[in-house]
Design a protein around this motif. Structure first.
Motif, PDB file in Angstrom:
ATOM      1  N   LEU A 236       2.114  14.550   2.228  1.00 41.71           N
ATOM      2  CA  LEU A 236       3.095  14.557   1.142  1.00 41.71           C
ATOM      3  C   LEU A 236       3.479  15.969   0.742  1.00 41.71           C
ATOM      4  N   ASP A 237       2.497  16.863   0.661  1.00 44.93           N
ATOM      5  CA  ASP A 237       2.788  18.247   0.296  1.00 44.93           C
ATOM      6  C   ASP A 237       3.690  18.913   1.328  1.00 44.93           C
ATOM      7  N   LEU A 238       3.442  18.608   2.603  1.00 41.75           N
ATOM      8  CA  LEU A 238       4.276  19.205   3.647  1.00 41.75           C
ATOM      9  C   LEU A 238       5.715  18.707   3.548  1.00 41.75           C
ATOM     10  N   VAL A 239       5.892  17.416   3.377  1.00 36.86           N
ATOM     11  CA  VAL A 239       7.245  16.868   3.296  1.00 36.86           C
ATOM     12  C   VAL A 239       7.990  17.442   2.093  1.00 36.86           C
ATOM     13  N   LYS A 240       7.307  17.599   0.973  1.00 35.77           N
ATOM     14  CA  LYS A 240       7.948  18.089  -0.246  1.00 35.77           C
ATOM     15  C   LYS A 240       8.369  19.545  -0.143  1.00 35.77           C
ATOM     16  N   THR A 241       7.784  20.300   0.787  1.00 30.69           N
ATOM     17  CA  THR A 241       8.198  21.705   0.945  1.00 30.69           C
ATOM     18  C   THR A 241       9.616  21.817   1.497  1.00 30.69           C
ATOM     19  N   TYR A 242      10.169  20.727   2.020  1.00 33.73           N
ATOM     20  CA  TYR A 242      11.530  20.784   2.569  1.00 33.73           C
ATOM     21  C   TYR A 242      12.596  20.517   1.514  1.00 33.73           C
ATOM     22  N   GLY A 243      12.183  20.355   0.280  1.00 31.67           N
ATOM     23  CA  GLY A 243      13.104  20.327  -0.856  1.00 31.67           C
ATOM     24  C   GLY A 243      14.236  19.335  -0.734  1.00 31.67           C
ATOM     25  N   ASP A 244      15.486  19.841  -0.887  1.00 33.22           N
ATOM     26  CA  ASP A 244      16.667  18.981  -0.910  1.00 33.22           C
ATOM     27  C   ASP A 244      16.959  18.328   0.431  1.00 33.22           C
ATOM     28  N   ALA A 245      16.338  18.802   1.504  1.00 34.29           N
ATOM     29  CA  ALA A 245      16.546  18.164   2.807  1.00 34.29           C
ATOM     30  C   ALA A 245      15.986  16.754   2.816  1.00 34.29           C
ATOM     31  N   VAL A 246      15.012  16.476   1.942  1.00 32.39           N
ATOM     32  CA  VAL A 246      14.398  15.144   1.840  1.00 32.39           C
ATOM     33  C   VAL A 246      15.054  14.405   0.672  1.00 32.39           C
ATOM     34  N   GLU A 247      15.768  13.352   0.975  1.00 35.56           N
ATOM     35  CA  GLU A 247      16.465  12.600  -0.063  1.00 35.56           C
ATOM     36  C   GLU A 247      15.562  11.568  -0.721  1.00 35.56           C
ATOM     37  N   ARG A 248      14.608  11.029   0.037  1.00 36.59           N
ATOM     38  CA  ARG A 248      13.729   9.995  -0.514  1.00 36.59           C
ATOM     39  C   ARG A 248      12.368  10.062   0.163  1.00 36.59           C
ATOM     40  N   LEU A 249      11.326   9.849  -0.632  1.00 35.79           N
ATOM     41  CA  LEU A 249       9.952   9.840  -0.130  1.00 35.79           C
ATOM     42  C   LEU A 249       9.222   8.707  -0.835  1.00 35.79           C
ATOM     43  N   GLU A 250       8.752   7.721  -0.046  1.00 39.38           N
ATOM     44  CA  GLU A 250       8.135   6.532  -0.626  1.00 39.38           C
ATOM     45  C   GLU A 250       6.883   6.147   0.152  1.00 39.38           C
ATOM     46  N   THR A 251       5.859   5.735  -0.585  1.00 41.37           N
ATOM     47  CA  THR A 251       4.654   5.191   0.036  1.00 41.37           C
ATOM     48  C   THR A 251       4.809   3.680   0.144  1.00 41.37           C
ATOM     49  N   GLY A 252       4.675   3.167   1.366  1.00 40.58           N
ATOM     50  CA  GLY A 252       4.953   1.763   1.587  1.00 40.58           C
ATOM     51  C   GLY A 252       3.733   0.868   1.650  1.00 40.58           C
ATOM     52  N   ALA A 253       2.606   1.353   2.188  1.00 41.03           N
ATOM     53  CA  ALA A 253       1.450   0.472   2.358  1.00 41.03           C
ATOM     54  C   ALA A 253       0.169   1.300   2.398  1.00 41.03           C
ATOM     55  N   PHE A 254      -0.907   0.679   1.910  1.00 39.21           N
ATOM     56  CA  PHE A 254      -2.239   1.292   1.933  1.00 39.21           C
ATOM     57  C   PHE A 254      -3.234   0.218   2.343  1.00 39.21           C
ATOM     58  N   SER A 255      -4.197   0.609   3.171  1.00 39.52           N
ATOM     59  CA  SER A 255      -5.232  -0.347   3.569  1.00 39.52           C
ATOM     60  C   SER A 255      -6.541   0.392   3.804  1.00 39.52           C
ATOM     61  N   LEU A 256      -7.647  -0.264   3.489  1.00 36.48           N
ATOM     62  CA  LEU A 256      -8.988   0.221   3.780  1.00 36.48           C
ATOM     63  C   LEU A 256      -9.801  -1.002   4.206  1.00 36.48           C
ATOM     64  N   THR A 257     -10.115  -1.089   5.496  1.00 38.18           N
ATOM     65  CA  THR A 257     -10.669  -2.312   6.065  1.00 38.18           C
ATOM     66  C   THR A 257     -12.032  -2.051   6.693  1.00 38.18           C
ATOM     67  N   PRO A 258     -13.035  -2.848   6.374  1.00 34.89           N
ATOM     68  CA  PRO A 258     -14.337  -2.695   7.015  1.00 34.89           C
ATOM     69  C   PRO A 258     -14.340  -3.348   8.396  1.00 34.89           C
ATOM     70  N   GLU A 259     -15.050  -2.728   9.321  1.00 37.82           N
ATOM     71  CA  GLU A 259     -15.242  -3.291  10.649  1.00 37.82           C
ATOM     72  C   GLU A 259     -16.701  -3.719  10.780  1.00 37.82           C
ATOM     73  N   LEU A 260     -16.918  -4.989  11.046  1.00 34.66           N
ATOM     74  CA  LEU A 260     -18.271  -5.524  11.112  1.00 34.66           C
ATOM     75  C   LEU A 260     -18.853  -5.349  12.509  1.00 34.66           C
ATOM     76  N   THR A 261     -20.168  -5.280  12.575  1.00 39.34           N
ATOM     77  CA  THR A 261     -20.837  -5.195  13.868  1.00 39.34           C
ATOM     78  C   THR A 261     -20.677  -6.513  14.613  1.00 39.34           C
ATOM     79  N   LYS A 262     -20.593  -6.442  15.929  1.00 36.95           N
ATOM     80  CA  LYS A 262     -20.382  -7.638  16.736  1.00 36.95           C
ATOM     81  C   LYS A 262     -21.685  -8.391  17.003  1.00 36.95           C
TER      82      LYS A 262
END
Length: 247
Positions: A73-99
């Motif tokens: 996010l910090d990197l994208v925001k350094t481009y200032g007016d070149a970026v018209e929109r910045l949105e977070t669309g999805a977040f996930s944190l998933t456990p993987e179980l042992t087989k």
């Protein structure tokens, strides 16, 4: 015997006949279709950045994911007016179980955050996607080129379709030795983006799975991205009456 007609009675006065849904010799009708095509430069480039993290415990995975997402996010925001929109669309944190083994035991945790950015400066686009792809466990999808919903190009292609319909109707009337009299109906069939005659292949997916951040000395050169021309199409149906021709 029927009563004589009283001309002063408003109920007895002549009323014009209702309009007929077809042409008559005194008011012949003509129906035409107008179509228009435009090819214009895109106005927006959209990219999707997915940041990943994994760890043996939930807190480690979450901390790594937060750090990497903040860096993106910090990197994208350094481009200032070149970026018209910045949105977070999805977040996930998933456990993987042992087989194997008894009970439910978590082997590792997988986390991901997806962010969408829209840019209007295509010169900065190539540099940004290259720098994003250099980040750890980060994938970049796109770009997808498009026009704004209120772009003047949409109005231009619709107006061009109407002009084409009027011109075509005038040409038919001229062939009959007459002229147009009145417009009866104008129906918008729809104006939409269409695929180009020879569509380009889908944008390549730029991915890095490195575990060390790129330095200034090893940073990749910016990608040279060529904007994809946008193809617009509009169609209308129009109906006119003609002045009676002499056949």
């Amino acid at each position: 015997m029927a009563n004589p007609r009283d001309p002063t009675d408003p109920t007895e006065q002549d009323t014009p006949p209702p309009p007929v849904p077809y042409g008559t010799p005194d008011a012949p009708r003509i129906a035409v279709r107008g179509e228009a095509h435009l090819e214009v430069d895109p106005e927006i480039a959209r990219i999707t950045v997915t940041v990943g993290a994994r760890g043996k415990d939930r807190r480690t995975a979450l901390d790594d994911l937060t750090r990497r997402n903040t860096a993106v996010l910090d990197l994208v925001k350094t481009y200032g007016d070149a970026v018209e929109r910045l949105e977070t669309g999805a977040f996930s944190l998933t456990p993987e179980l042992t087989k194997h083994g008894r009970g439910e035991r978590v082997r590792t945790y997988h986390g991901a955050v997806r962010t969408t950015a829209e840019l209007t400066d295509f010169t900065a686009l190539g540099e940004l996607v290259t720098r994003l792809a250099d980040h750890d466990l980060t994938s970049v999808d796109g770009p997808w080129w498009t026009l704004r919903p209120d772009s003047p190009a949409h109005r231009d292609v619709r107006q061009k379709a109407v002009h084409e319909a009027v011109q075509r109707a005038r040409e038919y009337a001229e062939a009959l030795g007459t002229t147009l009299d009145a417009l009866l109906e104008l129906a918008d069939i729809g104006a939409e983006n269409t695929q180009p005659a020879y569509p380009r292949p889908p944008a390549a997916r730029m991915r890095t799975m490195s575990y060390a951040g790129a330095t200034e000395e090893t940073a990749a050169a910016p990608l040279d991205l060529e904007p994809q021309r946008q193809h617009l199409h509009a169609s209308v149906n129009a109906r006119f009456t003609l002045r009676p021709p002499r056949l």
